[in-house]
Design an enzyme around this catalytic site. Sequence first.
Site, PDB file in Angstrom:
ATOM      1  N   CYS A  29       8.121   2.805   5.813  1.00  0.00           N
ATOM      2  CA  CYS A  29       7.957   3.038   4.370  1.00  0.00           C
ATOM      3  C   CYS A  29       8.769   4.235   3.870  1.00  0.00           C
ATOM      4  CB  CYS A  29       6.487   3.181   4.008  1.00  0.00           C
ATOM      5  SG  CYS A  29       5.637   4.611   4.725  1.00  0.00           S
ATOM      6  N   HIS A  31       1.353   6.346   3.116  1.00  0.00           N
ATOM      7  CA  HIS A  31       2.294   5.274   2.772  1.00  0.00           C
ATOM      8  C   HIS A  31       3.009   5.635   1.476  1.00  0.00           C
ATOM      9  CE1 HIS A  31       4.011   1.271   2.766  1.00  0.00           C
ATOM     10  NE2 HIS A  31       3.685   1.149   1.493  1.00  0.00           N
ATOM     11  N   ASN A  33       8.259  -1.862  -1.140  1.00  0.00           N
ATOM     12  CA  ASN A  33       7.973  -1.048   0.035  1.00  0.00           C
ATOM     13  C   ASN A  33       8.117  -1.786   1.344  1.00  0.00           C
ATOM     14  OD1 ASN A  33       4.319  -1.058  -0.094  1.00  0.00           O
ATOM     15  ND2 ASN A  33       5.696  -2.565  -0.881  1.00  0.00           N
TER      16      ASN A  33
END
Length: 177
Positions: free
Chosen positions: A93, A140, A152
Amino acid sequence: MPALSQAATINIPGLGNFDLPPELEQPAQEVERQLQSMVAPQGQAAPQLPSVQLDNPFTQQQQTAGNIALDAARGKLGAQYNWGAAGPQSFDCSGLVQWAYRQAGVELPRTSFEQSHVGAPVSFDNLQAGDIVITNGGGHVGIYAGDGQLLNAVQSGTPVSYTQLSADDVVTARRIV
């Protein structure tokens, strides 16, 4: 020696005067009259056409670092997730966010925690495409794509993709200026 006759002269507006042989004098005069009627007489303004304002479809919105990063990340849709990877073939990510912003000429830190401290804070209601969004308790990060979508690299086995974003998911959002 045969006598030379006077050549006819025709004026073509914007191009100039041209001498023509006598046998073309009559057709030339007709053409000249037609041409002269198409343009405004000297000293008079040409007829005005109605003014029409059209938006140019080729003008681009102002390119911010966020817009450029988002476009770069869109080019990686479908790339594989790989923990610790920062592109250009696979990403985690924060690697995707770091790589995308690098394409915009902006160096970001490597981890989602570090990325949660860069730029200016943005509320969920004021998110703009290209803002970075930290979720999952800070573990994240993705790039806001607009319309409630986060672009993402989610997890192993899931390629770079869009996921739905709600206000409850957001730990912080940052605008890179």
